[in-house]
Design an enzyme around this catalytic site. Structure first.
Site, PDB file in Angstrom:
ATOM      1  N   HIS A  13      20.867 -37.404   5.873  1.00  0.00           N
ATOM      2  CA  HIS A  13      19.695 -37.798   6.648  1.00  0.00           C
ATOM      3  C   HIS A  13      19.396 -39.283   6.452  1.00  0.00           C
ATOM      4  CE1 HIS A  13      15.149 -37.579   7.366  1.00  0.00           C
ATOM      5  NE2 HIS A  13      15.713 -37.287   8.525  1.00  0.00           N
ATOM      6  N   GLU A  40      23.657 -39.683   9.617  1.00  0.00           N
ATOM      7  CA  GLU A  40      22.667 -39.568  10.691  1.00  0.00           C
ATOM      8  C   GLU A  40      21.857 -40.848  10.871  1.00  0.00           C
ATOM      9  OE1 GLU A  40      18.517 -38.027  12.153  1.00  0.00           O
ATOM     10  OE2 GLU A  40      19.019 -38.853  10.190  1.00  0.00           O
ATOM     11  N   ASP A  42      18.985 -42.820  13.158  1.00  0.00           N
ATOM     12  CA  ASP A  42      17.999 -42.828  14.234  1.00  0.00           C
ATOM     13  C   ASP A  42      18.242 -44.102  15.044  1.00  0.00           C
ATOM     14  OD1 ASP A  42      16.884 -40.589  13.062  1.00  0.00           O
ATOM     15  OD2 ASP A  42      15.289 -41.701  12.061  1.00  0.00           O
ATOM     16  N   HIS A  55      14.261 -46.185  11.663  1.00  0.00           N
ATOM     17  CA  HIS A  55      13.475 -44.954  11.685  1.00  0.00           C
ATOM     18  C   HIS A  55      12.605 -44.870  12.930  1.00  0.00           C
ATOM     19  CE1 HIS A  55      10.927 -41.689  10.437  1.00  0.00           C
ATOM     20  NE2 HIS A  55       9.867 -42.451  10.376  1.00  0.00           N
TER      21      HIS A  55
END
Length: 312
Positions: A13, A40, A42, A55
């Protein structure tokens, strides 16, 4: 559709975000070293149309932009999902300008060890993250999230769905068997992406809808769901029916997000009163494994590995 695995897929994450500032190449490299199956990012967009890992579109919480006088006049207020946000936004900067910034730990009180890296790392592009994943000595996938695509279209006229599709094609990730999942909380962008590329897609769920055919509807445009782990467990940590329902519709289930610190755990699993201390992660881990979910988004990869090794 990608086949479920015997062991849950490990999705790092935002990288190894318990050990390095999130969304940096260093965090992703650390995650790869710790054995993650996917890393991962964003994704938001710059003014000149580059997808970058942050983020959120606002940068003051994760970079040193507030300390840089040359960007003082770029500060502005925007409304995102009904909430007014004041700060500096990625889509007001070019990629060259963004590369002058340096990352900061977003949660310094919870992860003070990460704060020692403040000011050292650049903001990576999606292409740079893919290159890093491909440099591994094993198959490592990427798992990008399109962040607030409707906001970016409305606020800046940036079509991140088109950018994503073009980048997936350019990077040879547009096929159904590509080592990538594209995730989003918004339905329309995923539905549109499904018409542009065959890349696997994940519908993110923070809560259940009242629609009786919810899973069947999602299966028309997505390969699976990314579900808040609270949707996978009852109050006593017994499995809910969500995984069974999703699997019946042919959907993968990836749960988000496993974090070991007290502040992120249910009260019954906390150890002591210090938010940053590690709690009873093992009990949560075992409960989630029992749900039969196909994978999990994880911050604390070293702790996950220790539990997995003990189980084996």
């Amino acid at each position: 559709m990608p086949a479920p695995r015997a062991k849950p897929v490990v999705i790092a994450h935002r990288g190894a975000s318990a050990e390095r500032p999130e969304h940096t190449l260093e965090a992703y490299a650390r995650a790869i070293a710790l054995g993650a199956d996917y890393i991962e990012p964003d994704l938001v967009a710059t003014r000149d149309g580059h997808l970058v890992a942050r983020h959120e579109a606002e940068l003051s919480g994760t970079t040193d932009i507030a300390d840089r006088k040359e960007f003082a006049e770029r500060k502005s207020a925007r409304t995102i999902n009904g909430r007014e946000v004041t700060g500096w936004f990625a889509h007001d900067l070019t990629l060259a300008e963004l590369k002058r910034l340096r990352a900061r730990e977003r949660l310094p009180l919870i992860r003070p060890g990460n704060a020692r890296f403040n000011g050292q790392f650049q903001i990576p592009t999606f292409a740079e993250i893919v290159t890093l994943a491909r440099s591994a000595d094993r198959r490592v996938g990427v798992y990008p999230e399109l962040k607030t695509p409707s906001f970016l279209m409305e606020a800046a006229g940036i079509d991140v769905v088109a950018l994503m599709a073009a980048e997936l094609r350019r990077l040879d990730l547009a096929d159904a068997d590509a080592p990538v999942f594209v995730q989003c909380f918004e339905t329309a962008p995923l539905q549109r992406l499904a018409t542009l590329v065959d890349t696997p897609r994940i519908m993110l769920l923070g809560q259940r809808s009242d629609a009786p055919d919810e899973m069947a509807t999602i299966a028309t445009f997505a390969s699976g769901i990314g579900a808040n782990i609270q949707l996978l467990l009852e109050g006593d940590l017994a499995p809910t029916s969500l995984v069974e329902e999703a699997h019946a519709a042919g959907l993968l289930v990836h749960g988000w997000t496993l974090r070991a610190e007290n502040i992120f755990l249910p009260e019954r699993l906390r150890k002591g009163d210090i938010p940053a201390d590690l709690g009873d992660y093992a009990t949560l881990w075992n409960a989630l494994i029992a749900t039969g979910a196909d994978g999990f988004f994880i911050d604390n990869l070293a702790e996950w590995n220790a539990l997995a090794a003990a189980r084996d």
